[in-house]
Design an enzyme around this catalytic site. Structure first.
Site, PDB file in Angstrom:
ATOM      1  CB  ALA A  31      -0.861   0.090   0.691  1.00  0.00           C
ATOM      2  CG  HIS A  32       2.997   2.457  -3.181  1.00  0.00           C
ATOM      3  ND1 HIS A  32       2.383   1.195  -2.930  1.00  0.00           N
ATOM      4  CD2 HIS A  32       2.719   3.214  -4.255  1.00  0.00           C
ATOM      5  CE1 HIS A  32       2.482   1.479  -4.681  1.00  0.00           C
ATOM      6  NE2 HIS A  32       3.371   2.661  -4.943  1.00  0.00           N
TER       7      HIS A  32
END
Lengths: 102, 148
Positions: free
Chosen positions: B66-67
């Site tokens: 996740a980013h």
């Protein structure tokens, strides 16, 4: 080995954000191209920016592949970012099909 | 949590029970929000980007990263992992279900290059399984700290 005219292959790796997935893809593509002996300039970006760019090869997750049709004549869809050998095979096949690798 | 003056903030959580992929993204980001490395809006941005573009964060079978962008609320370079007790579906056509959700944040466009390079190398050499097998949070943090 490089595409005619003789210059480094331009490769764009793309993800939704342009920070993480595309960067890992860039590193894997550089490894794969090096092992194929192909001189290449690999850049990474986000999918929105990519739409205004041109390259010989675009590499992204399958979900972005349709967005990249106008970016590069060769678009490779990747599902497993850890599979460098698979990417190498995809590149090998695509570059041969273009006559950029013999 | 481990932290050094120059290095990234690194943390991990194990045995996480997440209702769905959104919950898993929140769980992965939560220790970094608590540590002051990410603003609370960061996980929401990760989720919004995935809702707009699809499950871009799913990198490989069982593994997500996740980013979002630096201007989505990153205060410090940081990396974390949530190991899920029960895998969740991200809607990826080949790599679901996911049980290791990594999260990272970079305060600018360049600060994370070495971190991501190391992360990719460690993922190629079994980091996800090390995290899955970690019996406790400390072990998982140590495994992840080898990256940062």
């Amino acid at each position: 080995m490089s595409p005619a005219p003789s210059r480094p292959l331009t490769v764009l790796t793309v993800c939704g954000v342009g920070m993480g997935s595309s960067l890992i893809l860039k590193m894997n593509a550089e490894k794969a191209l090096k092992s194929l002996g192909v001189e290449a300039k690999v850049e990474h970006t986000d999918v929105s920016s990519a739409r205004g760019m041109k390259a010989d090869v675009a590499i992204a997750q399958g979900l972005h592949a349709d967005d990249l049709a106008s970016v590069a004549p060769v678009v490779l869809a990747i599902s497993n970012f850890m599979d460098v050998d698979g990417l190498r095979r995809q590149l090998d096949e695509a570059l041969r099909a273009q006559g950029w690798l013999s | 949590m481990t932290e050094s003056a120059a290095g990234p903030v690194v943390d991990a959580v194990v045995g996480v029970r997440a209702a769905d992929w959104r919950g898993a993204v929140h769980a992965a980001c939560a220790p970094l929000v608590s540590a002051g490395a990410l603003e609370p809006r960061y996980p929401e941005r990760c989720i919004a980007i995935a809702e707009e573009h699809g499950p871009y964060m799913v990198l490989a079978p069982g593994i997500a990263l996740a980013h979002a962008r630096p201007d989505d609320g990153v205060l410090r370079l940081c990396l974390s992992a949530a190991v899920l007790a029960t895998p969740v579906e991200f809607g990826h056509d080949q790599n679901d279900p996911v049980d290791v959700v990594l999260a990272f944040g970079s305060p600018d466009d360049g600060a994370h290059l070495a971190l991501l390079q190391n992360l990719a190398e460690h993922l190629l050499t079994g980091l996800a399984d090390q995290l899955r097998l970690a019996p406790d949070r400390g072990t998982a943090v140590r495994a992840l700290s080898a990256v940062g």
